[in-house]
Design an enzyme around this catalytic site. Structure first.
Site, PDB file in Angstrom:
ATOM      1  N   ASP A  91       0.870  -1.175   0.000  1.00 16.46           N
ATOM      2  CA  ASP A  91       0.000   0.000   0.000  1.00 16.46           C
ATOM      3  C   ASP A  91       0.903   1.220   0.000  1.00 16.46           C
ATOM      4  OD1 ASP A  91      -2.340  -1.509   0.156  1.00 16.46           O
ATOM      5  OD2 ASP A  91      -2.254  -1.595   2.339  1.00 16.46           O
ATOM      6  N   ASP A 141     -13.382  -3.032  -2.374  1.00 13.90           N
ATOM      7  CA  ASP A 141     -13.258  -2.694  -0.958  1.00 13.90           C
ATOM      8  C   ASP A 141     -14.649  -2.771  -0.361  1.00 13.90           C
ATOM      9  OD1 ASP A 141     -10.542  -2.226  -1.208  1.00 13.90           O
ATOM     10  OD2 ASP A 141     -10.768  -0.073  -1.513  1.00 13.90           O
TER      11      ASP A 141
END
Length: 255
Positions: free
Chosen positions: A12, A131
């Site tokens: 990330d 997500d």
């Protein structure tokens, strides 16, 4: 199960650095993405996923230079997501060295983007990053809602229905991230994985919640073709070889 289970570290990235937080907030620095990619390649990672987690919320393009340098460093498949809004963005990422690209926010806003990318480059390069979080009450049929902008924005769109639609439009892989479990190290959301598996005819990557070696095999049993983790790898809590060992001991084929 005959297809080998893949173990995938996730980088990330925000502002050119690997970061990790809980539920995509309270981020802390975890290192240089190019150096970490090199280490994971050497340690036996099957693939790498590179997510520019603030690209959509900041309305900024993916960090092309970091992608290019990472691709030059590793020799395993690289999936890149974050801020991808057009066929041109995909073309540029593939030229920078990505093997697959992940779409999320822009595809939710305009699902036709999936059709356009699949038609231009083929389904094999296109990953739908979902997500998802548990929806309160009966907000969605499956009980899971799609979020966008790094989990910051709810959509009221049913996550399982969206996965089914996206596969019909040409997505070749699903990256399913539980926003409730992300960074908590409390285990994968097995119900969410099973719900997605029920409608998915393409490979399913489980993400969000890995905290111990005991968490990985249940995710595969629930329906994941690959297991993705970040914090436990970045901060040295778990090693890739150990994850592969427990999967092998559970009778699952690995690479």
């Amino acid at each position: 199960m005959s297809v080998a289970v893949r173990v995938i570290p996730c980088l990330d990235v925000a502002a050119g650095r690997v970061v990790k937080g809980v539920n995509f907030v309270d981020l802390r620095d975890a290192g240089d993405p190019v150096e970490m990619a090199r280490i994971y390649d050497a340690e036996g990672a099957d693939e790498l996923t590179f997510l520019d987690i603030t690209a959509s919320s900041d309305e900024r393009e993916t960090t092309w230079d970091v992608v290019r340098r990472t691709a030059e460093t590793v020799f395993i498949p690289l999936t890149v997501g974050g801020g991808i809004r057009s066929v041109q963005d995909v073309d540029r990422l593939l030229r920078a060295g990505a093997d697959k690209v992940g779409v999320n926010t822009a595809a939710v806003a305009r699902p036709e983007l999936i059709d356009e990318i699949a038609a231009e480059f083929g389904s094999q390069v296109l990953v739908l990053s979902v997500d998802a979080r548990r929806a309160l009450g009966a907000a969605t049929r499956s009980g899971f809602e799609v979020t966008t902008h790094g989990g910051r924005t709810g959509t009221a769109r049913d996550a399982v229905g969206w996965i089914s639609e996206a596969i019909g439009r040409g997505v070749g892989e699903i990256l399913l991230n539980s926003m409730d479990a992300d960074g908590t190290q409390a285990g994968y959301d097995l119900q969410m994985i099973a719900s997605a598996r029920a409608v998915s005819s393409v490979p399913l990557v489980a993400s969000g919640g890995a905290g111990s070696l005991a968490d990985f095999a249940p995710a595969v049993v629930a329906g994941a073709d690959a297991v993705l983790a970040a914090s436990v790898f970045h901060f040295g809590r778990l090693r890739i070889e150990a994850v592969k060992r427990v999967l092998r001991e559970a009778g699952m084929p690995i690479r």
